[in-house]
Design a protein around this motif. Sequence first.
Motif, PDB file in Angstrom:
ATOM      1  N   PRO A 104     -23.321 -44.970  47.056  1.00  0.00           N
ATOM      2  CA  PRO A 104     -21.984 -45.192  47.541  1.00  0.00           C
ATOM      3  C   PRO A 104     -21.651 -44.994  48.874  1.00  0.00           C
ATOM      4  O   PRO A 104     -20.758 -45.210  49.424  1.00  0.00           O
ATOM      5  N   ALA A 105     -22.893 -44.150  49.467  1.00  0.00           N
ATOM      6  CA  ALA A 105     -22.361 -43.809  50.885  1.00  0.00           C
ATOM      7  C   ALA A 105     -23.004 -44.642  52.032  1.00  0.00           C
ATOM      8  O   ALA A 105     -22.573 -44.671  53.112  1.00  0.00           O
ATOM      9  N   ALA A 106     -23.558 -45.627  51.482  1.00  0.00           N
ATOM     10  CA  ALA A 106     -24.433 -46.495  52.417  1.00  0.00           C
ATOM     11  C   ALA A 106     -23.457 -47.118  53.783  1.00  0.00           C
ATOM     12  O   ALA A 106     -24.283 -47.465  54.644  1.00  0.00           O
ATOM     13  N   GLN A 107     -22.548 -47.656  53.153  1.00  0.00           N
ATOM     14  CA  GLN A 107     -21.538 -48.445  54.041  1.00  0.00           C
ATOM     15  C   GLN A 107     -20.683 -47.459  54.926  1.00  0.00           C
ATOM     16  O   GLN A 107     -19.802 -47.949  55.643  1.00  0.00           O
ATOM     17  N   VAL A 108     -20.690 -46.082  54.521  1.00  0.00           N
ATOM     18  CA  VAL A 108     -19.727 -45.363  55.142  1.00  0.00           C
ATOM     19  C   VAL A 108     -20.399 -44.909  56.503  1.00  0.00           C
ATOM     20  O   VAL A 108     -21.224 -44.273  56.640  1.00  0.00           O
ATOM     21  N   ARG A 109     -19.515 -45.260  57.495  1.00  0.00           N
ATOM     22  CA  ARG A 109     -19.721 -44.556  58.849  1.00  0.00           C
ATOM     23  C   ARG A 109     -19.190 -43.357  59.406  1.00  0.00           C
ATOM     24  O   ARG A 109     -18.024 -43.218  59.047  1.00  0.00           O
ATOM     25  N   PRO A 110     -20.139 -42.584  60.201  1.00  0.00           N
ATOM     26  CA  PRO A 110     -19.306 -41.490  60.735  1.00  0.00           C
ATOM     27  C   PRO A 110     -18.293 -41.960  61.968  1.00  0.00           C
ATOM     28  O   PRO A 110     -18.253 -42.974  62.208  1.00  0.00           O
ATOM     29  N   PRO A 111     -17.263 -40.890  62.240  1.00  0.00           N
ATOM     30  CA  PRO A 111     -16.003 -41.429  62.877  1.00  0.00           C
ATOM     31  C   PRO A 111     -16.734 -41.397  64.245  1.00  0.00           C
ATOM     32  O   PRO A 111     -17.699 -40.762  64.657  1.00  0.00           O
ATOM     33  N   ALA A 112     -15.767 -42.487  64.886  1.00  0.00           N
ATOM     34  CA  ALA A 112     -16.624 -42.729  66.473  1.00  0.00           C
ATOM     35  C   ALA A 112     -16.005 -41.350  67.412  1.00  0.00           C
ATOM     36  O   ALA A 112     -14.781 -40.917  67.062  1.00  0.00           O
ATOM     37  N   THR A 113     -16.864 -40.818  68.341  1.00  0.00           N
ATOM     38  CA  THR A 113     -16.531 -39.704  68.875  1.00  0.00           C
ATOM     39  C   THR A 113     -15.873 -40.037  70.055  1.00  0.00           C
ATOM     40  O   THR A 113     -15.196 -39.003  70.610  1.00  0.00           O
ATOM     41  N   GLY A 114     -16.175 -41.073  70.604  1.00  0.00           N
ATOM     42  CA  GLY A 114     -15.656 -41.462  72.029  1.00  0.00           C
ATOM     43  C   GLY A 114     -16.424 -40.830  72.977  1.00  0.00           C
ATOM     44  O   GLY A 114     -17.240 -39.787  72.883  1.00  0.00           O
ATOM     45  N   LYS A 115     -16.265 -41.317  74.411  1.00  0.00           N
ATOM     46  CA  LYS A 115     -17.331 -40.518  75.688  1.00  0.00           C
ATOM     47  C   LYS A 115     -16.329 -39.926  75.930  1.00  0.00           C
ATOM     48  O   LYS A 115     -15.065 -40.182  76.582  1.00  0.00           O
ATOM     49  N   ARG A 116     -16.789 -38.638  76.780  1.00  0.00           N
ATOM     50  CA  ARG A 116     -16.085 -37.899  77.350  1.00  0.00           C
ATOM     51  C   ARG A 116     -15.951 -38.232  79.060  1.00  0.00           C
ATOM     52  O   ARG A 116     -17.068 -38.564  79.498  1.00  0.00           O
TER      53      ARG A 116
END
Length: 311
Positions: A104-116
């Motif tokens: 069930p986690a295959a399509q869940v992506r980590p949040p975008a962190t953005g570039k500093r």
Amino acid sequence: MSASRPSDVLEAFLAHLAVERGASAHTIAAYHRDLTRYTGYLATLGRADLEDVTALDVERYLEVLRTGSDGAAPLAASSAGRAVVAVRGLHRFAHVEGTTSDDPAAQVRPPATGKRLPKAVSVGEVEALLEAASATEGVVGLRDRALLELLYSTGARISEAVSLAVDDLDLDADTPLVRVTGKGRRTRVVPLGTHAVRALDAYLVRARPTLAARGRSQGAVFLGVRGAPLSRQSAWAVLQDAAERAGLAAHVSPHTLRHSFATHLLAGGADVRVVQELLGHASVTTTQLYTHVTVQTLREVYASAHPRALG
């Protein structure tokens, strides 16, 4: 399909990481911490079997991580991303091992962190920094000024500057140049400004021969007090010492002059692809990060100067 209690699968997964993957004790501890929080979350949902977990459960857990709604501290995007990676690993392991019929986690992506955004100092602060580099008398002061002038004139990394050989400099050309070898052994040719040429010439004529006589220079441009090539750590110390004398210590990092070089060029109207070449970036996407800085400057100028910008 056999029952799969989350806590049992967690223990098996950690053992797999340690034995099969050779993960370090630090990594195992981090996974244990992240996944214990996850299994606690699943318990509040009544998910006593990992087979019953849905993709929506995993997606909502990401919200829990960011908000701290489970009573634990909310996590920044980077930390939440690490936790999601752990959750994805757990479910992938369970699916591959045949413990669950689906992932069930295959399509869940980590949040975008953005570039500093890179940090830069103003032109006036750069000038103060360069003047402070000359505070030390004698050959060391000439070397320090030449080093910092070159860093700001070319946007070179400190590691690239200390790797320069005398043969990489062409100060007598109509357009003085330096050949810089960067990441991946990629070589680029960068023009040198008048101030950098003047400082380098003074150092090469009046200081470097004295330093070279004290040891084996190996043809390096910048030498330490014992005559050996200047190390990256020593070059960083030169920058830090000058920053302290200029009252800028809190704002200066090893990349400060490189960031300032790029930011000031773009603010002055340079094309981003030209700056890309000068910095030695493989992709223009990396260089475009600096355009955010100049856009912010434009906003500030607009807000302070336009008669109808505010109110």
